[in-house]
Motif scaffolding. Structure first.
Motif, PDB file in Angstrom:
ATOM      1  N   PRO A   1      49.565  38.063  46.850  1.00 20.43           N
ATOM      2  CA  PRO A   1      48.751  36.833  46.234  1.00 20.43           C
ATOM      3  C   PRO A   1      47.487  37.595  45.428  1.00 20.43           C
ATOM      4  O   PRO A   1      47.069  38.810  45.795  1.00 20.43           O
ATOM      5  N   ASP A   2      46.861  36.816  44.454  1.00 17.06           N
ATOM      6  CA  ASP A   2      45.696  37.454  43.695  1.00 17.06           C
ATOM      7  C   ASP A   2      44.812  37.267  44.599  1.00 17.06           C
ATOM      8  O   ASP A   2      44.364  36.431  45.345  1.00 17.06           O
ATOM      9  N   LEU A   3      43.641  38.452  44.572  1.00 18.34           N
ATOM     10  CA  LEU A   3      42.513  38.488  45.265  1.00 18.34           C
ATOM     11  C   LEU A   3      41.340  37.378  44.689  1.00 18.34           C
ATOM     12  O   LEU A   3      41.593  37.320  43.336  1.00 18.34           O
ATOM     13  N   PRO A   4      40.608  36.938  45.615  1.00 16.80           N
ATOM     14  CA  PRO A   4      39.523  36.090  45.124  1.00 16.80           C
ATOM     15  C   PRO A   4      38.471  36.720  44.325  1.00 16.80           C
ATOM     16  O   PRO A   4      38.275  37.880  44.690  1.00 16.80           O
ATOM     17  N   ASN A   5      37.610  36.189  43.538  1.00 24.96           N
ATOM     18  CA  ASN A   5      36.588  36.921  42.838  1.00 24.96           C
ATOM     19  C   ASN A   5      35.413  37.001  43.877  1.00 24.96           C
ATOM     20  O   ASN A   5      35.148  36.228  44.881  1.00 24.96           O
TER      21      ASN A   5
END
Length: 108
Positions: A84-88
């Motif tokens: 999954p994409d990492l959060p900002n």
């Protein structure tokens, strides 16, 4: 006392002096130095014989072309789940640096 009015005795024209110097005998030091120099000479001779006798029996290769082909089987990889994409990251203010007290002296 001698009579001061008598002339001194005649001296020969050539005076021969003989001086004999007998220095003390020397002790030690020569044996180890000779052994060390002899060992170095033997080592140089052995190295020279090895180098001048065709490198000690090692033959040089005839050519330098090398062909290397390795065929490895490629395993089939299963479909892996996607990461999954990492959060900002949260916003962070830079730290503040206090002013030095007393103020630095002007340059110039």
């Amino acid at each position: 006392m001698t009579d001061p009015n008598v002339p001194p005795p005649e001296r020969p024209e050539v005076v021969h002096h003989t001086t004999i110097n007998n220095p003390p005998p020397r002790r030690g030091g020569g044996g180890f130095l000779g052994f060390l120099i002899g060992g170095l000479v033997v080592a140089v001779v052995v190295i020279g014989v090895v180098l001048w006798s065709q490198g000690g029996g090692i033959e040089a290769p005839k050519g330098t072309e090398v062909d290397v082909n390795i065929d490895l089987p490629r395993p089939e990889l299963p479909d892996a789940p996607r990461m999954p994409d990492l959060p900002n990251p949260p916003p962070v203010e830079p730290p503040s640096v206090p002013n030095p007290e007393p103020a630095p002296a002007p340059v110039g």
